[in-house]
Design an enzyme around this catalytic site. Structure first.
Site, PDB file in Angstrom:
ATOM      1  N   ASP A   1      36.729   3.201 -56.633  1.00 18.51           N
ATOM      2  CA  ASP A   1      37.543   4.137 -55.845  1.00 18.51           C
ATOM      3  C   ASP A   1      37.764   5.456 -56.571  1.00 18.51           C
ATOM      4  OD1 ASP A   1      38.268   1.288 -54.802  1.00 18.51           O
ATOM      5  OD2 ASP A   1      38.737   2.744 -53.223  1.00 18.51           O
TER       6      ASP A   1
ATOM      7  N   LYS B   1      39.230  -2.318 -56.667  1.00 16.16           N
ATOM      8  CA  LYS B   1      40.128  -3.346 -56.120  1.00 16.16           C
ATOM      9  C   LYS B   1      40.756  -4.204 -57.213  1.00 16.16           C
ATOM     10  CE  LYS B   1      41.159  -3.868 -52.778  1.00 16.16           C
ATOM     11  NZ  LYS B   1      42.443  -3.291 -52.301  1.00 16.16           N
TER      12      LYS B   1
HETATM   13  O1  MRU Z   1      41.700  -1.403 -50.451  1.00 15.69           O
HETATM   14  P1  MRU Z   1      40.246  -1.241 -50.101  1.00 15.69           P
HETATM   15  O2  MRU Z   1      39.713  -2.367 -49.310  1.00 15.69           O
HETATM   16  O3  MRU Z   1      39.959   0.115 -49.472  1.00 15.69           O
HETATM   17  O4  MRU Z   1      39.523  -1.256 -51.514  1.00 15.69           O
HETATM   18  C1  MRU Z   1      38.172  -0.894 -51.555  1.00 15.69           C
HETATM   19  C2  MRU Z   1      37.497  -1.162 -52.838  1.00 15.69           C
HETATM   20  O5  MRU Z   1      38.108  -1.468 -53.838  1.00 15.69           O
HETATM   21  C3  MRU Z   1      36.001  -0.970 -52.835  1.00 15.69           C
HETATM   22  O6  MRU Z   1      35.427  -1.706 -53.873  1.00 15.69           O
HETATM   23  C4  MRU Z   1      35.649   0.489 -53.059  1.00 15.69           C
HETATM   24  O7  MRU Z   1      36.323   1.346 -52.196  1.00 15.69           O
HETATM   25  C5  MRU Z   1      34.174   0.670 -52.979  1.00 15.69           C
HETATM   26  S1  MRU Z   1      33.653   1.616 -51.560  1.00 15.69           S
HETATM   27  C6  MRU Z   1      31.963   1.548 -51.347  1.00 15.69           C
END
Ligand code: MRU
Length: 353
Positions: free
Chosen positions: A245, A256
């Site tokens: 992110d 995550k």
């Molecule tokens: O909270 P989320 O579901 O938006 O978290 C997303 C992640 O952690 C993904 O691994 C990350 O955004 C990769 S996007 C290709």
């Protein structure tokens, strides 16, 4: 929130067609493929907040079109009214989630489009905002296509690969990042097997990654998050790949919650740990992972599972949506420019956009 089902066809997870913005509602998966139309910047911010659209790149693209929707709401007004409406949309949308830098990357590009051409007519300004949002979407698709290609270098024939959360086409509008690399490896006949962490509390691994792999026919095994150490110890995992992110200038990476623990575990077992993310996820203005703002989400996400109470109501909860993996645990960062290696202060230089 506003939004109605207009079709049940699968496709890009975010798309703008004939002046209208659509998303695949990721909260409805895997039970249903539901397409929502979002009408206003508030709809877009709400959809991002409740994870109807989620994943760093998908929220960037949705955010860009959300700014355009703000401008379109002021149609018929003069240039200043359109500018004010679009700038208001930027504020609403950028307040939706704090961690993924792609959202701010996209909003900044839309703001730049607002400031170019002081003598615009309303039509020219609106058209430029539309073009900029399309460019953001196309850039996202193209950078992911290239990184999926670059990532093949780290996935050997017959590899067992562990991944966390969802970084597939849903999270990135088309090709995906980490899961995109794995889908491509499967298409090339590498005979891989993917271990999918279910990813509590909201189960993006179980609901979304398993669904994407299933549709593509990629062999996979769904595991609880706490099973990761066990599959590593029994020798089933040759590498770990996750998305990101936000990547700080020194390589520290927010992803995550649970990613940090996996990276430490991988290190302990001598298993390479890779991040896959394009330049739009690299934040060179952020020197160190400790400066990344980590979103904390509602306690009920932890006190419940699939809408049912799993803890006493009112249990005290700590629910960070992300954690930061120190660069020392990251074997390589797969980008559209190739696989970058330590020291990341040097290899990431020129990556941020
Ligand atoms: O909270 P989320 O579901 O938006 O978290 C997303 C992640 O952690 C993904 O691994 C990350 O955004 C990769 S996007 C290709």
């Amino acid at each position: 929130m506003s939004g109605r089902i207009v079709t049940r066809e699968p496709g890009d997870s975010v798309f703008f067609r004939d002046g209208r913005l659509f998303i695949i509602d990721q909260t409805a998966l895997p039970a249903a493929i539901t397409i929502l139309e979002l009408h206003t910047p508030e709809d877009v911010a709400g959809a991002i907040r409740r994870l109807a659209v989620r994943g760093a790149m998908a929220i960037g693209v949705a955010g860009a079109y959300g700014v355009l929707l703000g401008a379109l709401q002021a149609a018929g007004g003069d240039v200043e009214e359109i500018r004010r409406a679009a700038a208001g949309a930027v504020s609403i949308i950028s307040a939706s989630r704090p961690t993924a830098v792609n959202l701010f990357w996209a909003c900044e590009r839309m703001e730049n489009a607002l400031e170019e051409g002081a003598e615009d007519s309303p039509d020219i300004l609106t058209r430029r905002l539309g073009q900029r949002a399309d460019e953001i979407a196309l850039h996202t698709i193209e950078s992911n296509r290239k990184l999926v290609e670059a990532g093949q270098e780290v996935v050997g024939d017959g590899a067992g690969v562990l991944t966390h959360c969802n970084s597939g086409p849903l999270a990135a509008i088309r090709h995906g990042t980490a899961v995109g690399v794995l889908i491509e490896a499967h298409r090339r006949g590498k005979g891989i097997h993917v271990y999918v962490d279910e990813t509590r509390p909201l189960l993006q691994g179980a609901r979304l990654t398993a669904w994407e792999l299933d549709r593509e026919g990629v062999p996979y095994t769904l595991i609880t998050d706490s099973t990761a150490a066990q599959v590593m110890r029994r020798g089933s995992v040759d590498l770990v790949i996750t998305g990101a992110d936000r990547i700080a200038a020194n390589g520290d990476t927010a992803n995550k919650i649970g990613t940090y623990g996996l990276a430490v575990l991988a290190g302990e077992h001598g298993i390479p740990f890779y991040i896959a993310a394009p330049g739009s996820t690299v934040d060179l203005e952020c020197a160190h992972g400790s400066r990344i703002v980590i979103e904390e989400r509602d306690a009920d996400e932890v006190r419940t599972c699939a809408g049912r109470a799993t803890a006493p109501p009112g249990s005290p909860v700590y629910n960070p949506a992300f954690d930061v993996t120190p660069a020392k645990y990251i074997s390589g960062i797969i980008t559209e420019r190739g696989v970058l290696r330590r020291p990341y202060e040097e290899s990431l230089r020129g990556s941020g956009e």
